[in-house]
Every structure is written in C-alpha cells, then in structure tokens.
Design a protein around this motif. Sequence first.
Motif, short mmCIF file in Angstrom:
data_model
loop_
_atom_site.label_atom_id
_atom_site.label_comp_id
_atom_site.label_asym_id
_atom_site.label_seq_id
_atom_site.Cartn_x
_atom_site.Cartn_y
_atom_site.Cartn_z
N ALA A 227 0.83 -1.21 0.00
CA ALA A 227 0.00 0.00 0.00
C ALA A 227 0.87 1.26 0.00
O ALA A 227 0.55 2.25 -0.68
CB ALA A 227 -0.93 -0.01 1.20
N MET A 228 1.96 1.22 0.74
CA MET A 228 2.88 2.36 0.74
C MET A 228 3.47 2.56 -0.66
O MET A 228 3.50 3.67 -1.19
CB MET A 228 4.01 2.11 1.74
CG MET A 228 3.57 2.12 3.20
SD MET A 228 4.90 1.55 4.31
CE MET A 228 6.17 2.77 3.99
N ALA B 190 2.31 1.61 -3.49
CA ALA B 190 1.30 1.95 -4.49
C ALA B 190 1.02 3.45 -4.58
O ALA B 190 0.47 3.92 -5.59
CB ALA B 190 0.00 1.20 -4.19
N THR B 191 1.42 4.20 -3.57
CA THR B 191 1.23 5.65 -3.62
C THR B 191 2.15 6.32 -4.62
O THR B 191 1.91 7.47 -5.01
CB THR B 191 1.49 6.27 -2.24
OG1 THR B 191 2.89 6.13 -1.89
CG2 THR B 191 0.62 5.63 -1.15
N GLY B 192 3.22 5.63 -5.01
CA GLY B 192 4.19 6.21 -5.92
C GLY B 192 5.21 7.11 -5.26
O GLY B 192 6.12 7.62 -5.92
N GLN B 193 5.11 7.29 -3.95
CA GLN B 193 6.03 8.18 -3.26
C GLN B 193 7.46 7.63 -3.20
O GLN B 193 8.41 8.39 -3.00
CB GLN B 193 5.54 8.44 -1.83
CG GLN B 193 4.22 9.19 -1.75
CD GLN B 193 3.82 9.47 -0.31
OE1 GLN B 193 4.65 9.85 0.52
NE2 GLN B 193 2.55 9.27 -0.01
N TYR B 194 7.60 6.31 -3.38
CA TYR B 194 8.91 5.69 -3.25
C TYR B 194 9.50 5.31 -4.60
O TYR B 194 10.61 4.79 -4.66
CB TYR B 194 8.80 4.45 -2.35
CG TYR B 194 8.25 4.78 -0.99
CD1 TYR B 194 9.09 5.14 0.05
CD2 TYR B 194 6.87 4.75 -0.75
CE1 TYR B 194 8.59 5.47 1.30
CE2 TYR B 194 6.35 5.07 0.49
CZ TYR B 194 7.21 5.44 1.51
OH TYR B 194 6.70 5.77 2.75
N LYS C 183 5.65 -1.23 -8.47
CA LYS C 183 4.57 -1.73 -7.61
C LYS C 183 5.12 -2.88 -6.76
O LYS C 183 5.00 -4.05 -7.10
CB LYS C 183 3.40 -2.20 -8.46
CG LYS C 183 2.75 -1.09 -9.27
CD LYS C 183 1.62 -1.61 -10.15
CE LYS C 183 0.97 -0.49 -10.94
NZ LYS C 183 -0.11 -0.99 -11.83
#
Length: 335
Positions: A84-85, A87-91, A95
């Motif tokens: 879930a983390m 999937a935000t694209g922040q990292y 996927k």
Amino acid sequence: MKSKRLEGREETILEPDLPIVDSHIHLFDLPNNRYMLDDYMADATGGHNIVASIYCETQVYSRTDGPEHLRPLGEVEFANGIAAMAATGQYGPCKVNHGIIGHANLSLGAQVGALLDRCMAAAPDRYRGVRHVAVEHPDDRPYKFIMTFKPPRGVLDTPGFPAGLAELEKRGLTFDAAVWDPTLPRLIALADQFPNLTFILNHMGTAVGVDMSPDEKAEIFARWRDNIRALAERPNVVCKTGGLGMPFWGFGFEAREDVVVSEELAKVWRPYFETAVEAFGPARCMMESNFPPDGRSSGYVPLWNAYKILTRGASAEEKAALYSGTAARIYRLEI
C-alpha cells in the motif's frame, strides 16, 4: 555473510526499457540483516525497468501469539502494508509486493483453510498463494548457508500435506515450491496428484553443488536436468528462472572479494538457465531476482544484465513472457 547487492552499478544497463516483473523478493529487518522497502527501491530503480515485484514469505513477520496455525497472517498483513505504501508512488514507480505469497504449514491439512481465508480477506487484491519451504539434502554441506532455520526433513511426505494442498486448490490459490534437486521426484508426484493446482517451482529446483567435485557436479546436473524435464511435462507446473545467485549451487561467487560482473554470471549460469527455459518454455517461466539472497553473489544491476545476456537470442514475444507476462498471468496481476 557479506552482501554484494550494491556492486556493479556502473555497468551499462542492457535493454533498459524491457518491463520486468520481479517474481520473487523478500523484505525483512533482522539484526545485521536488513532489506526493506527503501533497500529494494534503491535496487529496483538502479536502471532496469522493474515495474512490479512479488513478495515471498520468510516467516519473519509472523504473529507471536494466538493460534499457531493462524500466525502467518501477520506476514501477509505486513507485506500488504508495504504494498500500500509503494502503491502511492512516493517511493518510486515500481509496484512492490504487487502479489503476495504467504506461509502456511500445509502439514496441518484442512486446518490451514482458516488461515487462507483470513489472508485472502486481509489482502484481497494481492494475496495469491502459499509457500511452505521443503528444502532437504542427504548431507549437511548446503545447510551452512541457511540464514534463518533448518527446515525439517520429509515435509512433502507428511500425512496432512496433500490435504493442505487441497485447501489451496479449492480457493484457486497457487503453491510456490521451494525444494532442492533431490526432492524433485516427490514434487512431480504431487503435481500429478493435484493437476488443477498451479505449482510454481522456486529457483529452478536448486541443483545443490556445495563443496562438491567436478564429477559430483556433473552427476548432479544430469539428475537435475532429467527431473526438470520430467516436471515440465506436467502442464500445471511453472518455473521461476532464477535463484542462481544463492551459494547452494556451488558456483563460489559469494567467496569472491572483487566485483562479479554480468558476463561472468551468464557464462556459469547458462547451462542451468537454458535447461530450465528449454524444458518449460518462456510461457511457463518467470524471471526472479530472489533478492536479497542472490545478493550474496552479485549486485542487482549485473544480475539482470546477466539474464538479459542469456536471453539475447529470444524473440520479443518470448522476452515479454519471461520478464513480465508469465508472472502477471500466473499471479493474476494488473501491470
């Protein structure tokens, strides 16, 4: 044991646009042995086009209380939280943990059904199946490289194991099979017993060659090759083509002090890799980094370069299957 996972990043990335679903990774945080989301993203964004990855169990994040047969639920919850983390694209764009393979003690038979239902409810978009490690060998040579615990012998022969597989089959889940080459005949028998269950052979059924003479290795290769070909005759079995960086094969890269480059890896890995791909065909093979365990032999960048060297002669369609298509189909992923 020293990790080489950051080495070789200066290598030119081969086929940098080729989409890759990394079909087998682990994440954990242990004393002196950490590999978490930030570590994997540092590898996955090193130049190769890693679009997604599949999480495979280590039991590190199993619950420490409650009914023992339900404790693996904790690891699925952990893996789904990481997913879930990511999937935000922040990292980064990958996927991570896009599919999740949890642990279940299949020896418990029908009792594992309750765990499977809980895992499916906890990660409905990502939970895809179970791995129950069943590696064993007639002597102790390969066990010196086991990093967590020594699996008991005879796992696949326990009376409850077929009933546990039946619970997977009922739910349309998959079975990731982690075995060493002496156990391949038993896996063949189980694949015949459950023709409607998808078996996913991890690490090409590792042909153990630790501390063995050239003559021993030649004999082992011949036996492994014959068993791989026989297993591939079962249409319900697919193969993860990778795991070659683990020291169990006896290649010795883990002992090297200098940087191991992709050309060296490809040269040594070629007979095993080509045997597996020839037996199963690209449509039933999926590429894996098996990181961080394979980081004992080389960095993440040269590992994927080595596989791309080995598949230079493949067509665009075959590469699409090997590097992403098979994994997406078998694990039911939207990429």
